[in-house]
Design a protein around this motif. Structure first.
Motif: not given
Length: 536
Positions: A364-383
């Motif tokens: 469930x934690x892995x799925x949660x982290x993936x769902x958070x990552x799915x909102x990434x944009x081209x403005x995302x940097x390392x932080x």
């Protein structure tokens, strides 16, 4: 041959029967030292694999090898590595655990020393293949040692040490690659293993007991298993490793490899079912927990290969990050594993705790982290990726240790090599499949999003400040520069959207694996429990 004769070959020798049948109640310093030596050897092998993969562009540039030719260096290493995991447990039972492990570590180190000195590029493939063969022999030895020598009260902690190979070592690859390529020299990508290999050999020599040779097992050698198994794995690994580059179903070679490899794998499994001294004991799959653990392991490793790779490839492609700049992300997950893995092992070692729900929580934690990552944009940097990495600190050990517990529940030391062969082969093959599927799916979605974006731009040129009349007559350096920027922007956005799609797919895979748990896995208790192996 009679059943009694076969049993005599499968069973431990009389002089070692008591040691192999029942682990000692108290483990001494020598056994722990030997286990640590095998663990060190396995970590070395995993690090070498991931470090060289991360730094492959630098290696290819230093050796004067093209990118296409360089992909085969990775493929042949994976072929022999996964194949070795299939046959190594049988070899350790024949030549003795200590002899075989020491030989594999020594060969691995010597090949690493020789690799940077190759006289011509033609030597690269065979050397890399032999190094993969030696490196693939080591992970099964760690599980075999843990199952054979550790008493039930601490067996789970030994398996947690094995879990380091799936969580700690892969995440440490980027920082080490950055260290050697940026500050020392690319040759140390291979030479780093030498001092640790010597230390590992010394610890294994002093710590593990010496079993006698069991050369009589060659009378029952499973030669059909080698004839069917090695080419089957080689073809399938090649298909997944080269599928994206050659075009998957558009390539007759890839299609042929899948068909012939799958057919030979079926023949291999049928042969193993009937052979008196097999490399794989197919009958063990009748244990629901083992079958469930192997299926779930494949899915978990698919996710664990894809999820860490997305930030690295995105930051390198879009923002031009080098391994040195990616190192903090990897260290954020790698170093806490040294504390997280024992903590999760201690949690699962509590009799009141059901390891199935620890597994569900990890997924469930892995799925949660993936769902958070799915909102990434081209403005995302390392932080922006640190939050995802923090979740992975807890998610990865919670997903891996319960699987080890489920897979090895009720296994006797005699069955340990068979369990090790199953678990490690599925682990090695799943990593290859995960990398191939992730790369192929990312490329497919990137092309899809690129086509959509190009069509939108073509239909709406005003987005760039160009009228429909001006568009057909584009000319001059300014217009060419603008078109170049448009292409780069489309490529960047397509990669971001494709990466988000991969995150969503991995979230779905994790949820499916959670759904399987109550329907397949049965309740088990920790190895040290009085009712070890009971189910309900």
């Amino acid at each position: 041959m009679s059943n009694a004769a076969v049993a005599s070959i499968l069973a431990p020798t009389p002089t070692k029967a008591s040691a192999q049948a029942t682990p000692p109640a108290v483990v001494g310093a020598r056994i722990l030292t030997g286990l640590a030596g095998v663990l060190l050897a396995v970590v070395i092998a995993q690090l070498n694999d991931h470090v060289t993969e991360v730094a492959m562009p630098d290696i290819l540039g230093a050796l004067g090898v093209s990118h296409d030719a360089g992909t085969w260096l990775s493929t042949v290493y994976q072929i022999t590595q996964v194949s070795a995991m299939m046959f190594a447990p049988w070899c350790s039972g024949t030549f003795s655990l200590r002899r075989f492990t020491i030989g594999a570590v020594a060969a691995f180190a010597l090949l690493g020393v020789a690799f940077p000195f190759v006289p011509t590029p033609g030597w690269l493939l065979p050397l890399r293949a032999f190094q993969g063969l030696a490196g693939g022999c080591l992970p099964p030895m760690l599980m075999t040692v843990a199952l054979r020598f550790l008493p039930p009260s601490i067996k789970l902690y030994g398996l947690a040490a094995y879990a380091l190979t799936a969580t700690f070592a892969p995440n440490l690859g980027s920082p080490l690659a950055a260290l050697w390529t940026e500050y020392v020299g690319w040759r140390f990508l291979f030479w780093q293993i030498v001092p640790l290999s010597l230390l590992s050999i010394g610890m294994i020599t002093w710590g593990l007991p010496q079993d006698p040779l069991r050369l009589e097992r060659f009378r029952q050698f499973d030669w059909r298993g080698v004839v069917f198994g090695f080419p089957a794995i080689g073809m399938l690994v090649t298909a997944f490793g080269q599928g994206t580059r050659l075009g998957w179903n558009d390539s007759p070679l890839i299609c042929l490899l899948f068909i012939v490899g799958s057919t030979m794998l079926v023949f291999f499994l049928v042969n193993e079912w009937f052979h008196p001294l097999p490399f794989f004991k197919i009958q063990l799959l009748a244990r629901r927990n083992l079958t469930h653990a192997l299926i779930t392991l494949g899915g978990v490793l698919l996710v664990l290969v894809a999820v860490p790779g997305i930030p690295s490839s995105y930051l390198a492609e879009v923002h031009g990050y080098r391994p040195l700049q990616l190192a903090p992300l990897a260290l954020c997950v790698a170093l806490p594993q040294l504390a997280a893995l024992p903590a999760v092992a201690a949690l699962c070692n509590i009799r009141r705790v059901d390891c199935r729900w620890v597994l569900a929580a990890g997924l469930a934690l892995i799925s949660w982290s993936c769902m958070v990552g799915s909102f990434m944009t081209s403005d995302w940097i390392r932080d922006n990726f640190y939050a995802l990495q923090v979740i992975q600190i807890f998610a990865q050990p919670m997903a891996v240790i319960p699987l080890l517990m489920l897979a090895t529940n009720g296994m006797t030391p005699v069955e340990g090599p068979f369990a090790s062969a199953w678990f490690n082969t599925v682990k090695g093959f799943s990593v290859v499949v995960g990398a191939g599927v992730t790369e192929g799916f990312t490329t497919l979605r990137e092309h899809f999003h690129s086509n959509v974006l190009v069509n939108q731009w073509g239909n709406r040129p005003y987005v760039l400040g160009l009228t429909q009349q001006e568009r057909p007559g584009l000319s001059g350096p300014d217009h060419r520069a603008m078109l170049t920027l448009v292409r780069l922007h489309i490529r960047e956005q397509a990669l971001v959207l494709a990466s988000a799609d991969v995150f969503r797919l991995m979230a779905i895979v994790s949820i499916v694996l959670i759904v399987l748990i109550p329907f397949v896995a049965t309740r088990i208790f920790p190895p040290g429990s009085v009712v070890d192996g009971a189910s309900r």
